[in-house]
Structures are given as structure tokens and as C-alpha cells.
Design an enzyme around this catalytic site. Sequence first.
Site, PDB file in Angstrom:
ATOM      1  N   VAL A  29      52.696   2.121   0.193  1.00  0.00           N
ATOM      2  CA  VAL A  29      53.629   3.288  -0.600  1.00  0.00           C
ATOM      3  C   VAL A  29      53.255   4.737  -0.111  1.00  0.00           C
ATOM      4  O   VAL A  29      53.483   5.762  -0.444  1.00  0.00           O
ATOM      5  CB  VAL A  29      53.773   3.303  -1.795  1.00  0.00           C
ATOM      6  CG1 VAL A  29      54.540   2.091  -2.582  1.00  0.00           C
ATOM      7  CG2 VAL A  29      52.324   3.077  -2.790  1.00  0.00           C
ATOM      8  N   GLY A  32      46.520   8.886   2.776  1.00  0.00           N
ATOM      9  CA  GLY A  32      46.087  10.104   2.755  1.00  0.00           C
ATOM     10  C   GLY A  32      44.966  10.068   3.988  1.00  0.00           C
ATOM     11  O   GLY A  32      44.708   9.385   4.520  1.00  0.00           O
ATOM     12  N   TYR A  34      41.874  10.022   3.392  1.00  0.00           N
ATOM     13  CA  TYR A  34      40.927   8.717   3.191  1.00  0.00           C
ATOM     14  C   TYR A  34      41.199   7.562   2.955  1.00  0.00           C
ATOM     15  O   TYR A  34      40.467   6.520   2.640  1.00  0.00           O
ATOM     16  CB  TYR A  34      39.855   9.148   2.066  1.00  0.00           C
ATOM     17  CG  TYR A  34      39.333  10.534   2.005  1.00  0.00           C
ATOM     18  CD1 TYR A  34      38.147  10.865   2.895  1.00  0.00           C
ATOM     19  CD2 TYR A  34      39.775  11.584   1.368  1.00  0.00           C
ATOM     20  CE1 TYR A  34      37.690  11.985   3.178  1.00  0.00           C
ATOM     21  CE2 TYR A  34      39.182  12.851   1.488  1.00  0.00           C
ATOM     22  CZ  TYR A  34      38.241  13.198   2.201  1.00  0.00           C
ATOM     23  OH  TYR A  34      37.581  14.174   2.416  1.00  0.00           O
ATOM     24  N   LYS A  52      44.552   1.612  -4.271  1.00  0.00           N
ATOM     25  CA  LYS A  52      44.007   2.576  -3.426  1.00  0.00           C
ATOM     26  C   LYS A  52      42.794   1.943  -2.451  1.00  0.00           C
ATOM     27  O   LYS A  52      41.765   2.076  -3.151  1.00  0.00           O
ATOM     28  CB  LYS A  52      43.905   4.000  -4.072  1.00  0.00           C
ATOM     29  CG  LYS A  52      43.420   4.944  -3.120  1.00  0.00           C
ATOM     30  CD  LYS A  52      43.510   6.423  -3.791  1.00  0.00           C
ATOM     31  CE  LYS A  52      42.873   7.670  -3.069  1.00  0.00           C
ATOM     32  NZ  LYS A  52      42.809   8.780  -3.540  1.00  0.00           N
ATOM     33  N   ASP A 143      41.023  19.792  -5.104  1.00  0.00           N
ATOM     34  CA  ASP A 143      42.410  19.478  -4.223  1.00  0.00           C
ATOM     35  C   ASP A 143      43.658  19.477  -4.896  1.00  0.00           C
ATOM     36  O   ASP A 143      44.607  18.482  -4.634  1.00  0.00           O
ATOM     37  CB  ASP A 143      42.133  18.284  -3.500  1.00  0.00           C
ATOM     38  CG  ASP A 143      42.994  18.030  -2.433  1.00  0.00           C
ATOM     39  OD1 ASP A 143      43.713  18.991  -1.490  1.00  0.00           O
ATOM     40  OD2 ASP A 143      43.272  16.901  -1.576  1.00  0.00           O
TER      41      ASP A 143
HETATM   42  N1  LIG Z   1      48.671   5.861  -8.646  1.00  0.00           N
HETATM   43  C1  LIG Z   1      49.700   6.044  -7.764  1.00  0.00           C
HETATM   44  N2  LIG Z   1      50.663   5.565  -7.602  1.00  0.00           N
HETATM   45  C2  LIG Z   1      51.591   5.677  -6.671  1.00  0.00           C
HETATM   46  N3  LIG Z   1      51.527   6.106  -5.440  1.00  0.00           N
HETATM   47  C3  LIG Z   1      50.320   6.673  -5.425  1.00  0.00           C
HETATM   48  C4  LIG Z   1      48.976   6.485  -6.127  1.00  0.00           C
HETATM   49  N4  LIG Z   1      48.104   7.244  -5.896  1.00  0.00           N
HETATM   50  C5  LIG Z   1      48.400   7.528  -4.504  1.00  0.00           C
HETATM   51  N5  LIG Z   1      49.734   7.176  -4.051  1.00  0.00           N
HETATM   52  C6  LIG Z   1      50.502   7.538  -3.196  1.00  0.00           C
HETATM   53  O1  LIG Z   1      49.720   7.333  -1.983  1.00  0.00           O
HETATM   54  C7  LIG Z   1      49.339   8.991  -1.270  1.00  0.00           C
HETATM   55  C8  LIG Z   1      48.072   9.174  -0.764  1.00  0.00           C
HETATM   56  O2  LIG Z   1      46.981   8.914  -2.174  1.00  0.00           O
HETATM   57  P1  LIG Z   1      45.872  10.092  -2.482  1.00  0.00           P
HETATM   58  O3  LIG Z   1      46.540  11.409  -2.357  1.00  0.00           O
HETATM   59  O4  LIG Z   1      45.270   9.499  -3.675  1.00  0.00           O
HETATM   60  O5  LIG Z   1      44.932   9.757  -1.223  1.00  0.00           O
HETATM   61  P2  LIG Z   1      43.992  10.636  -0.407  1.00  0.00           P
HETATM   62  O6  LIG Z   1      43.609   9.655   0.677  1.00  0.00           O
HETATM   63  O7  LIG Z   1      42.960  10.972  -1.080  1.00  0.00           O
HETATM   64  O8  LIG Z   1      44.850  11.883   0.086  1.00  0.00           O
HETATM   65  P3  LIG Z   1      44.684  13.205   0.555  1.00  0.00           P
HETATM   66  O9  LIG Z   1      44.819  13.144   2.152  1.00  0.00           O
HETATM   67  O10 LIG Z   1      45.674  13.993  -0.140  1.00  0.00           O
HETATM   68  O11 LIG Z   1      43.241  13.585   0.106  1.00  0.00           O
HETATM   69  C9  LIG Z   1      49.850   9.719  -2.191  1.00  0.00           C
HETATM   70  O12 LIG Z   1      50.293  10.837  -1.822  1.00  0.00           O
HETATM   71  C10 LIG Z   1      50.886   9.042  -3.011  1.00  0.00           C
HETATM   72  O13 LIG Z   1      52.292   9.028  -2.262  1.00  0.00           O
END
Ligand SMILES: Nc1ncnc2c1ncn2[C@@H]1O[C@H](COP(=O)(O)OP(=O)(O)OP(=O)(O)O)[C@@H](O)[C@H]1O
Length: 468
Positions: A29, A32, A34, A52, A143
Site C-alpha cells: 500500500v 518510502g 526506507y 512495514k 520528518d
Molecule cells: N500504519 C500505516 N497504515 C497504512 N499505510 C501506511 C502506514 N504506514 C505507512 N503507510 C503507507 O506507506 C507509506 C510509506 O510509509 P513511511 O512514510 O512510514 O515510510 P518511509 O520509508 O519512512 O517513508 P519516507 O520516505 O517518507 O521517509 C506511507 O506514505 C503510507 O502511504
Amino acid sequence: MEKQQAPSKSWSIYSRSEITSKYEISGRVGSGAYSDVYKARRRSDSVMVALKEVHDYQSAFREIEALETLKNSPNIVVLHEYFWSEDEGAVLVLEYLPTDLAAVVKSAANKDGIISVGEVKRWIDQILRGVDSCHRNSIVHRDLKPSNLLISSDGVLKIADFGQARILIAPQFTGNSHTYNQFDEQLSSDPAPEVDPTVDSSQFIQEHAEQLHREKYILEPVDNMRTNDFTNDIDEESVTHDGAASCVATCTTSDLEDPFQQSCYSYESEVVGIDGNGSLTSCVGTRWFRAPELLYGSTSYGLEIDLWSLGCIFAELFSLEPIFPGNSDIDQLGRIFSILGNLTEEVWPGCVQLPDYKIISFGKVEKPIGLEACLGNRSSDEVLVVKKLLCFDPVSRATAVELLNGKYLNEEPFPVPLSELRIPCKDDEDSSVEWNDYNKDFGSDSDFDEFGSSHLTTTENGFSIRFS
Ligand SMILES: Nc1ncnc2c1ncn2[C@@H]1O[C@H](COP(=O)(O)OP(=O)(O)OP(=O)(O)O)[C@@H](O)[C@H]1O
């Protein structure tokens, strides 16, 4: 309907029986810098969760540590459990939240062109409660942006994505911005601690307290690295992925040929460093929400960087468009100055001490646009909230608790109940895709269209660009 895609770069989560025996994965879904995030159903009780899969050890470790610390906060995403394997990385099991604040803004912009005062207040109230929980626990998120503010189907907003969060040294929160501690950004090159997936995460944190201590207190600060020869190997995170890494300039040598570069700044090679390919180092982070002290290369900053981000987020809630959509770090500063005026000793005594203050200089903005003009259709109370956050001097920024107790949220019209919030669905064209794409792309650094012609001169230490 939320966006679901077949897994592209990572299949490992499907082959991890300790996960698939407990969770039925329905699809990816989100992703990002990471991570890849999957929607799944817990087999035991059919509760929906987000899995995640974090591809970066430091990021996973920080997120687990922060979410464990904040586990009783209603406006912070819940971490149910996590799996960790040295070979396959970390998978965090989070509560599933179907949408986010970026989708709220986008939907309002497409439909009514405004979010009502009572609704904006309810969103702001929830954001402030979440940030207050972080700051009370001396956690700086680093962030904050609309797409990291996730929302449940019944309107509860929760701060997510703690992959860049840090716990500050010697927590001493008093609710007064002047007493916030600052910390020196420090990096770890230690190997990942081995984690037994059957151990709960609080026990994990306890058992690795010594390593955490080392990570936070003892390792070499970024400052030292900044003065090193950048042709040497450098911890990748410090330069390319870490939101706290000094963003001296997101600019390549090819930009020097770009006729649109403006204002005035110079690169001194012993300060900035040049990599083996002749490119200047750049950093990745969410530029639009970055505080000026970070843009000027500070590696000694505090919780106040989150308060600046809040100012940007609240302005976006009011106007339904980003207030400072910079397409390079220089452009980012230029946009800030064009609205707020220049950063000088008068507005922030001591700003000349910022690492890059003397190597990035701008022409005087004679008539700043001002926040009133930017938020023209909003009340003076709303403008005032943004003004209290978008202060150059970090100690002048209002804290979350000050705003929670302030006039704006406690006078009519009051925040609407959660049930009256309009919650958009995320679909294939949703805002998170745009944000995620933006996060990866960061626009072109050569877009200096508002600037004039440039003059390049070679100096003893490197080169200097002056814009007119
Ligand atoms: N708890 C959750 N429930 C539903 N969707 C989620 C959840 N956590 C993350 N997502 C989805 O996954 C995407 C990426 O998650 P997240 O931002 O935590 O990852 P990241 O790799 O740390 O991203 P970034 O590049 O912003 O640092 C989010 O934009 C969201 O669409």
C-alpha cells in the site's frame, strides 16, 4: 480504495513464515525512502494491520525505539509488534490507517477549496497533541509533513514514520521553548544488534541500552565529517538519507552552467567537499518542511525543527497549498525569505554562527510578501498561529503545549467533533503517491527561474557564485 500493488523490489516478507503464519498479506500500500508497507489481516482476530518492511537498520531501530517510548499516546501510530532478522531485516506491525493529511488537503482543494475553521482546528489539535507527546519525551521527529500524519477511518490523526526520529540527550522538557535542549547529531556505524523476534520490543530496548547509549552519546558528530575529505567513504546515511544531515547545497557541478542561478552564495571546497565524480554532495529529506537552521547546515539543533515543520503544515491546511515548495535548498531559502524577509542578526541573534551562513548569502528582500498576504482568506488568529511557528529564531517558536493551551484552540468556533471531519479515501491518484514521488525526486535543482543571471568566479578555496 487504497492503492495496492504487487510487490516489486521485495519478496522477502512473503517468504517469512513467522510473519505469514500470523498475517495474511493482501498487497503493498505504500513505500518510502526506507520501506515497503503492506496491508495485512491478523489471522487470529481479523484486525487489519500495516506491515512495514524497513530496509535500513538505523531507521528500523529508531522507529521501534520511538514508538515503544510513545506507546500510550493516542495521536501516535501504534506498534503492535515487530519481527527482526539479521538477514531479512525488520518488519514493524503497525495499526492500519487508511488515509493521511495530504489526502485531506488534496481532497479539499479539489472539492470546496477550503477546510472549515472547526475542521482545521480539530486537525491542528490532534497534530499538536501528537507532537506534544513526542517533545515531552524529548523525541524530535525530524520528518513531519502531511503524508506522515496518518488518519483512521473515524478521523483520529496519528503521527507516523519515526524512521528519522531521535531521542535528545538529557530530557528536561518543561514546556518552554527556551529550555529545550539541543543535541549534536551523531551517527553510528555499529553493526545491527541481534534481535530475538520472540522478545518484546521494550525488552529489546532495555537489553540494548548500552549500544543505544553509545549510538546517541559517543559517536563522532557529523561536524567532524563535514570537514573531512569527501572523496573518502562516508556513512551513506549521513550524506544522502538522513534528514539531519547538513544540506549545504543540493547542487551538482552541472548546475554551475545553469544560467538561472541567483541570489548569492559560494562554495568553499574545504567546507562542502566534492565527491569522486566531481559532484557536490547533496542530501535527501523533506525539504519543504525543513527549518532554516537545517538548510544552513546546523548539526546542533533541537525540538524546534519540528515546530517549523508544523508552521508549514498549518499554513498548508489554511491555504491548501504548500507554503515553501522549494525545488532546491537554495530555492527553499529563497522562498522563505521572499515571504518572511531575510535572515539577519536582528531577527535571530547568533544566526551568523550557522555553519553555512557566510557561504550562502542572498540579496536583500525589500518587500517580503508576509504571511497575511499568503493566507489572505484566513482569520488573523489563524495567521497568528502560523506566525508563532515560522520564526527564524528557534527559541521564539511556540511549543505544542503553548498552542494547545492558547487562545486559538480554546475560543469559538471550537474544533468540530471527530465525527464531523471529512475523511477522504486514498485511491490510485492519491496524494501519498505525489508526496512519495516528491520525496524520491525532489524536483530539479536547476529551477531558479525567479533568480537573475549568475557570475562564477574561482576562489582560492573553490568557487563562488553571485546572483544578481
Ligand atoms: N500504519 C500505516 N497504515 C497504512 N499505510 C501506511 C502506514 N504506514 C505507512 N503507510 C503507507 O506507506 C507509506 C510509506 O510509509 P513511511 O512514510 O512510514 O515510510 P518511509 O520509508 O519512512 O517513508 P519516507 O520516505 O517518507 O521517509 C506511507 O506514505 C503510507 O502511504
